[in-house]
Design a protein around this motif. Structure first.
Motif, PDB file in Angstrom:
ATOM      1  N   CYS A   1       0.824  -1.211   0.000  1.00  0.00           N
ATOM      2  CA  CYS A   1       0.000   0.000   0.000  1.00  0.00           C
ATOM      3  C   CYS A   1       0.857   1.258   0.000  1.00  0.00           C
ATOM      4  O   CYS A   1       0.537   2.238  -0.688  1.00  0.00           O
ATOM      5  CB  CYS A   1      -0.941   0.002   1.204  1.00  0.00           C
ATOM      6  SG  CYS A   1      -2.208  -1.276   1.119  1.00  0.00           S
ATOM      7  N   VAL A   2       1.958   1.237   0.734  1.00  0.00           N
ATOM      8  CA  VAL A   2       2.875   2.380   0.743  1.00  0.00           C
ATOM      9  C   VAL A   2       3.451   2.591  -0.653  1.00  0.00           C
ATOM     10  O   VAL A   2       3.554   3.727  -1.143  1.00  0.00           O
ATOM     11  CB  VAL A   2       3.988   2.187   1.795  1.00  0.00           C
ATOM     12  CG1 VAL A   2       5.100   3.205   1.625  1.00  0.00           C
ATOM     13  CG2 VAL A   2       3.402   2.263   3.201  1.00  0.00           C
ATOM     14  N   THR A   3       3.828   1.514  -1.321  1.00  0.00           N
ATOM     15  CA  THR A   3       4.358   1.597  -2.682  1.00  0.00           C
ATOM     16  C   THR A   3       3.311   2.188  -3.626  1.00  0.00           C
ATOM     17  O   THR A   3       3.621   3.052  -4.459  1.00  0.00           O
ATOM     18  CB  THR A   3       4.800   0.202  -3.172  1.00  0.00           C
ATOM     19  OG1 THR A   3       5.792  -0.293  -2.276  1.00  0.00           O
ATOM     20  CG2 THR A   3       5.359   0.255  -4.578  1.00  0.00           C
ATOM     21  N   TRP A   4       2.058   1.734  -3.487  1.00  0.00           N
ATOM     22  CA  TRP A   4       0.992   2.282  -4.319  1.00  0.00           C
ATOM     23  C   TRP A   4       0.844   3.786  -4.046  1.00  0.00           C
ATOM     24  O   TRP A   4       0.666   4.573  -4.978  1.00  0.00           O
ATOM     25  CB  TRP A   4      -0.340   1.579  -4.055  1.00  0.00           C
ATOM     26  CG  TRP A   4      -1.427   2.144  -4.889  1.00  0.00           C
ATOM     27  CD1 TRP A   4      -1.771   1.763  -6.148  1.00  0.00           C
ATOM     28  CD2 TRP A   4      -2.284   3.241  -4.558  1.00  0.00           C
ATOM     29  NE1 TRP A   4      -2.799   2.553  -6.621  1.00  0.00           N
ATOM     30  CE2 TRP A   4      -3.117   3.467  -5.665  1.00  0.00           C
ATOM     31  CE3 TRP A   4      -2.420   4.058  -3.436  1.00  0.00           C
ATOM     32  CZ2 TRP A   4      -4.084   4.470  -5.676  1.00  0.00           C
ATOM     33  CZ3 TRP A   4      -3.380   5.056  -3.437  1.00  0.00           C
ATOM     34  CH2 TRP A   4      -4.209   5.261  -4.552  1.00  0.00           C
ATOM     35  N   GLY A   5       0.921   4.179  -2.783  1.00  0.00           N
ATOM     36  CA  GLY A   5       0.812   5.597  -2.437  1.00  0.00           C
ATOM     37  C   GLY A   5       1.906   6.422  -3.095  1.00  0.00           C
ATOM     38  O   GLY A   5       1.666   7.531  -3.572  1.00  0.00           O
ATOM     39  N   GLY A   6       3.112   5.880  -3.139  1.00  0.00           N
ATOM     40  CA  GLY A   6       4.211   6.573  -3.820  1.00  0.00           C
ATOM     41  C   GLY A   6       3.925   6.735  -5.303  1.00  0.00           C
ATOM     42  O   GLY A   6       4.181   7.796  -5.889  1.00  0.00           O
ATOM     43  N   ALA A   7       3.387   5.689  -5.934  1.00  0.00           N
ATOM     44  CA  ALA A   7       3.037   5.768  -7.348  1.00  0.00           C
ATOM     45  C   ALA A   7       1.945   6.808  -7.571  1.00  0.00           C
ATOM     46  O   ALA A   7       1.992   7.577  -8.546  1.00  0.00           O
ATOM     47  CB  ALA A   7       2.578   4.396  -7.858  1.00  0.00           C
ATOM     48  N   ALA A   8       0.963   6.858  -6.676  1.00  0.00           N
ATOM     49  CA  ALA A   8      -0.126   7.833  -6.806  1.00  0.00           C
ATOM     50  C   ALA A   8       0.407   9.260  -6.654  1.00  0.00           C
ATOM     51  O   ALA A   8      -0.005  10.171  -7.383  1.00  0.00           O
ATOM     52  CB  ALA A   8      -1.215   7.548  -5.777  1.00  0.00           C
TER      53      ALA A   8
ATOM     54  N   VAL B   1       0.152   4.331 -11.752  1.00  0.00           N
ATOM     55  CA  VAL B   1      -0.891   3.985 -10.783  1.00  0.00           C
ATOM     56  C   VAL B   1      -1.568   2.677 -11.188  1.00  0.00           C
ATOM     57  O   VAL B   1      -1.826   1.810 -10.342  1.00  0.00           O
ATOM     58  CB  VAL B   1      -1.931   5.120 -10.654  1.00  0.00           C
ATOM     59  CG1 VAL B   1      -3.100   4.700  -9.780  1.00  0.00           C
ATOM     60  CG2 VAL B   1      -1.277   6.368 -10.101  1.00  0.00           C
ATOM     61  N   VAL B   2      -1.828   2.519 -12.482  1.00  0.00           N
ATOM     62  CA  VAL B   2      -2.450   1.280 -12.961  1.00  0.00           C
ATOM     63  C   VAL B   2      -1.526   0.094 -12.693  1.00  0.00           C
ATOM     64  O   VAL B   2      -1.957  -0.959 -12.206  1.00  0.00           O
ATOM     65  CB  VAL B   2      -2.811   1.381 -14.465  1.00  0.00           C
ATOM     66  CG1 VAL B   2      -3.279   0.042 -14.998  1.00  0.00           C
ATOM     67  CG2 VAL B   2      -3.858   2.451 -14.680  1.00  0.00           C
ATOM     68  N   GLY B   3      -0.238   0.262 -12.976  1.00  0.00           N
ATOM     69  CA  GLY B   3       0.729  -0.811 -12.721  1.00  0.00           C
ATOM     70  C   GLY B   3       0.856  -1.144 -11.251  1.00  0.00           C
ATOM     71  O   GLY B   3       0.874  -2.326 -10.870  1.00  0.00           O
ATOM     72  N   ALA B   4       0.934  -0.113 -10.412  1.00  0.00           N
ATOM     73  CA  ALA B   4       1.019  -0.343  -8.966  1.00  0.00           C
ATOM     74  C   ALA B   4      -0.263  -0.980  -8.445  1.00  0.00           C
ATOM     75  O   ALA B   4      -0.225  -1.837  -7.557  1.00  0.00           O
ATOM     76  CB  ALA B   4       1.307   0.969  -8.238  1.00  0.00           C
ATOM     77  N   SER B   5      -1.394  -0.591  -9.016  1.00  0.00           N
ATOM     78  CA  SER B   5      -2.679  -1.179  -8.608  1.00  0.00           C
ATOM     79  C   SER B   5      -2.720  -2.657  -8.982  1.00  0.00           C
ATOM     80  O   SER B   5      -3.199  -3.490  -8.197  1.00  0.00           O
ATOM     81  CB  SER B   5      -3.835  -0.444  -9.282  1.00  0.00           C
ATOM     82  OG  SER B   5      -3.845   0.917  -8.902  1.00  0.00           O
TER      83      SER B   5
ATOM     84  N   LEU C   1       3.489  10.273  -7.352  1.00  0.00           N
ATOM     85  CA  LEU C   1       4.229  10.569  -8.579  1.00  0.00           C
ATOM     86  C   LEU C   1       3.283  10.927  -9.717  1.00  0.00           C
ATOM     87  O   LEU C   1       3.560  11.841 -10.510  1.00  0.00           O
ATOM     88  CB  LEU C   1       5.081   9.371  -8.985  1.00  0.00           C
ATOM     89  CG  LEU C   1       6.491   9.331  -8.422  1.00  0.00           C
ATOM     90  CD1 LEU C   1       7.157   8.002  -8.753  1.00  0.00           C
ATOM     91  CD2 LEU C   1       7.314  10.491  -8.921  1.00  0.00           C
ATOM     92  N   ASP C   2       2.162  10.227  -9.793  1.00  0.00           N
ATOM     93  CA  ASP C   2       1.172  10.533 -10.817  1.00  0.00           C
ATOM     94  C   ASP C   2       0.647  11.952 -10.641  1.00  0.00           C
ATOM     95  O   ASP C   2       0.532  12.701 -11.606  1.00  0.00           O
ATOM     96  CB  ASP C   2       0.026   9.524 -10.766  1.00  0.00           C
ATOM     97  CG  ASP C   2      -1.087   9.865 -11.747  1.00  0.00           C
ATOM     98  OD1 ASP C   2      -0.789  10.381 -12.846  1.00  0.00           O
ATOM     99  OD2 ASP C   2      -2.254   9.608 -11.415  1.00  0.00           O
ATOM    100  N   LEU C   3       0.351  12.322  -9.424  1.00  0.00           N
ATOM    101  CA  LEU C   3      -0.153  13.675  -9.182  1.00  0.00           C
ATOM    102  C   LEU C   3       0.898  14.729  -9.507  1.00  0.00           C
ATOM    103  O   LEU C   3       0.583  15.792 -10.040  1.00  0.00           O
ATOM    104  CB  LEU C   3      -0.609  13.819  -7.730  1.00  0.00           C
ATOM    105  CG  LEU C   3      -1.900  13.101  -7.359  1.00  0.00           C
ATOM    106  CD1 LEU C   3      -2.165  13.231  -5.860  1.00  0.00           C
ATOM    107  CD2 LEU C   3      -3.071  13.665  -8.148  1.00  0.00           C
ATOM    108  N   ALA C   4       2.157  14.438  -9.196  1.00  0.00           N
ATOM    109  CA  ALA C   4       3.216  15.418  -9.398  1.00  0.00           C
ATOM    110  C   ALA C   4       3.637  15.537 -10.861  1.00  0.00           C
ATOM    111  O   ALA C   4       3.875  16.635 -11.359  1.00  0.00           O
ATOM    112  CB  ALA C   4       4.422  15.044  -8.541  1.00  0.00           C
ATOM    113  N   VAL C   5       3.730  14.401 -11.554  1.00  0.00           N
ATOM    114  CA  VAL C   5       4.318  14.395 -12.884  1.00  0.00           C
ATOM    115  C   VAL C   5       3.312  13.990 -13.967  1.00  0.00           C
ATOM    116  O   VAL C   5       3.520  14.266 -15.138  1.00  0.00           O
ATOM    117  CB  VAL C   5       5.544  13.440 -12.916  1.00  0.00           C
ATOM    118  CG1 VAL C   5       6.248  13.481 -14.241  1.00  0.00           C
ATOM    119  CG2 VAL C   5       6.502  13.764 -11.794  1.00  0.00           C
ATOM    120  N   GLY C   6       2.240  13.331 -13.575  1.00  0.00           N
ATOM    121  CA  GLY C   6       1.246  12.889 -14.543  1.00  0.00           C
ATOM    122  C   GLY C   6       1.596  11.548 -15.167  1.00  0.00           C
ATOM    123  O   GLY C   6       1.833  11.468 -16.371  1.00  0.00           O
TER     124      GLY C   6
END
Length: 147
Positions: A98-105, A117-121, A107-112
């Motif tokens: 879950c922490v890893t997914w949060g990091g991906a989310a 997020v789909v991969g981490a999900s 990054l998505d918000l910061a960089v797009g």
């Protein structure tokens, strides 16, 4: 109480725990549905559409409720995944997923990077399938007195 009666009661308790250990194992499709629910909910964040995310959240909540009802109907009981004991190892692995997914989310918000997020999900979905099975094996071993 005499020694023979105490020994007989302990034997009966061990037999009850062994029967319980066999009963608590969920069917394989339970874990697959759990993984699918996790993927749909976490993956919905890649859309950045709060209506879709909210709908996925409702689907997730209803799906978890349904899985809980089915598990209780199949086994006659419910055991919290957050219970203390050896099963906490499996929950720690899930926490770090879950922490890893949060990091991906983030990054998505910061960089797009919605694909991240789909991969981490998807990774979290696969992980929850295996963590759920692992958690169950630990719990069964604990019931059988193997831990």
């Amino acid at each position: 109480m005499d020694t023979a009666a105490a020994a007989a009661e302990l034997t009966a308790l061990r037999a009850d725990r062994a029967a319980l250990a066999e009963r608590v194992v969920q069917p394989w499709w339970y874990d697959v549905l759990l993984g699918l629910l996790v993927f749909l909910f976490l993956g919905s964040y890649a859309t950045h559409d709060w209506w879709l995310i909210g709908g996925a959240g409702v689907l997730f909540a209803v799906g978890l409720w349904g899985l809980t009802l089915v598990y209780r109907r199949l086994t006659g009981m419910w055991v919290s995944g957050l219970r203390p004991g050896p099963t906490q190892r499996a929950m720690t692995v899930w926490f770090w997923c879950c922490v890893t997914w949060g990091g991906a989310a983030l990054l998505d918000l910061a960089v797009g990077l919605p694909w991240l997020v789909v991969g981490a999900s998807a990774g979290c979905a696969v992980a929850v399938v295996f963590v759920s099975r692992w958690w169950t094996r630990i719990y069964v071993a604990e019931l059988r007195g193997e831990l």
